[in-house]
Design an enzyme around this catalytic site. Sequence first.
Site, short mmCIF file in Angstrom:
data_model
loop_
_atom_site.label_atom_id
_atom_site.label_comp_id
_atom_site.label_asym_id
_atom_site.label_seq_id
_atom_site.Cartn_x
_atom_site.Cartn_y
_atom_site.Cartn_z
N ASN A 165 13.28 -25.33 -13.17
CA ASN A 165 14.20 -25.45 -11.48
C ASN A 165 12.78 -25.56 -10.28
OD1 ASN A 165 14.10 -22.59 -12.66
ND2 ASN A 165 14.72 -22.15 -10.44
N SER A 206 25.83 -25.93 -14.20
CA SER A 206 26.32 -25.69 -12.96
C SER A 206 26.41 -26.77 -12.00
CB SER A 206 25.13 -24.94 -12.23
OG SER A 206 25.57 -25.08 -10.72
N ALA A 207 27.75 -27.24 -11.68
CA ALA A 207 28.22 -28.42 -11.11
C ALA A 207 27.36 -28.73 -9.75
CB ALA A 207 29.68 -28.21 -10.46
N CYS A 215 12.20 -15.07 -2.96
CA CYS A 215 12.34 -14.03 -1.70
C CYS A 215 13.26 -12.79 -2.25
CB CYS A 215 12.80 -14.82 -0.51
SG CYS A 215 12.60 -13.70 1.06
N1 PLP Z 1 19.79 -21.83 -13.66
C1 PLP Z 1 18.93 -22.48 -13.08
C2 PLP Z 1 17.79 -23.33 -13.97
C3 PLP Z 1 18.88 -23.01 -11.89
O1 PLP Z 1 18.25 -23.75 -11.16
C4 PLP Z 1 20.22 -22.13 -11.16
C5 PLP Z 1 20.33 -22.51 -9.62
O2 PLP Z 1 19.42 -22.73 -9.10
C6 PLP Z 1 20.96 -21.52 -11.80
C7 PLP Z 1 20.87 -21.09 -13.35
C8 PLP Z 1 22.04 -20.60 -11.18
O3 PLP Z 1 23.11 -21.38 -10.86
P1 PLP Z 1 24.14 -21.28 -9.86
O4 PLP Z 1 23.54 -21.62 -8.54
O5 PLP Z 1 25.34 -22.18 -10.33
O6 PLP Z 1 24.55 -19.59 -9.87
#
Ligand code: PLP
Length: 363
Positions: free
Chosen positions: A136, A181-182, A305
């Site tokens: 991410n 995640s939507a 953060c």
């Molecule tokens: N996993 C990854 C790689 C993410 O980038 C994120 C959110 O930024 C999540 C999990 C968490 O998802 P959610 O924001 O729907 O809780």
Amino acid sequence: MTRALEAGGNASSVHANGRAARGAVEVAREAVARLAGARAEDVIFTSGGTEANALALWGAVYGALEAEARLTRIFVSAIEHSSVRANAEAIAARVAGVRMAEIPVTADGIVDVEALRVMLREGKGRTLVCVMEANNETGAIQPIDAVAKHVCDAGALLLVDAVQAAGRIDIACDADYLTLSAHKLGGPQGSGALIVKAGAPFASLIAGGGQERGKRGGTENVAGIAGFGAAALIAAMRSDAARLTNLRDRFEAELLRRVPGTTIFAAGAPRLCNTSNFALPGIAAETALMALDLDGVMVSSGAACSSGKVRPSHVLKAMGVADDLATCALRVSFGWNSTESHVDAALAALEKFVARARPRVAA
Ligand code: PLP
């Protein structure tokens, strides 16, 4: 989503509105399953990616315990999202006999598959391996098929966080647990899914009215699920990847030309089209972030953060990036609504800000 909100039916009710709500949930389940190359009956809707990862980890550990084939090791890649890392750490701290270890990554932020192979071979115990499909912060795409092969050879289990990759690359893979995640693919926030492969150990953590085949109790968020399904359907039909890759590549090429000294992270790795993570050396991320925001350009800091204290990102740290450069990391995201003019505006704002900030840094 509007139709679901207007109808307001409970998907467990047997009257007409309830049946319509159930229909919307099941249509969405099919669409999400198709996006992931999975079976609809293996999809469990959740409140997002964080819950899906927590449910996968705790559900796997307790499910294995109930099946008397307990997990004793959780291997987590050094670049996993905090929802995987923190839950793995919590399990290791609270569940007797389970320990956690980190899988290293290369300087480009790619999981070291050979190191994983050695870790799986050494020591004893049933293992859950957690490797995300794409990161991410850097967008670096991970070698999931090679990881899955080693996991399978070792008789271990695999959790793949596909939150960032879904809708951008093909996410179908041989995972025991896959999370989505939507809101990362244009759907609503607060809606996500965990897909558990048939036969993988799993115990429900939220008992209740038997919803989601007894795997996650609670009245379904019908509107959120309907929105997730619509986003998944569109993502499966239409790829924006080529257009976004062009935008991202033009942004980075122009940034390197107009702001000399810029470092682009994971530049040598295969990357998702939607992410550019870079540092303007000597300029703290939070200073840049605030100045750009005043100019109407919204970027993120690559640093995590927590409690008001800005720490260098664990992802960049794992890639061997020095702390003073990591604290300068900025992240620009490109989405379905990004345009050439957004790129021009961001470049102009960055150039203007650096021209103002650099003389002060030099002084
Ligand atoms: N996993 C990854 C790689 C993410 O980038 C994120 C959110 O930024 C999540 C999990 C968490 O998802 P959610 O924001 O729907 O809780």
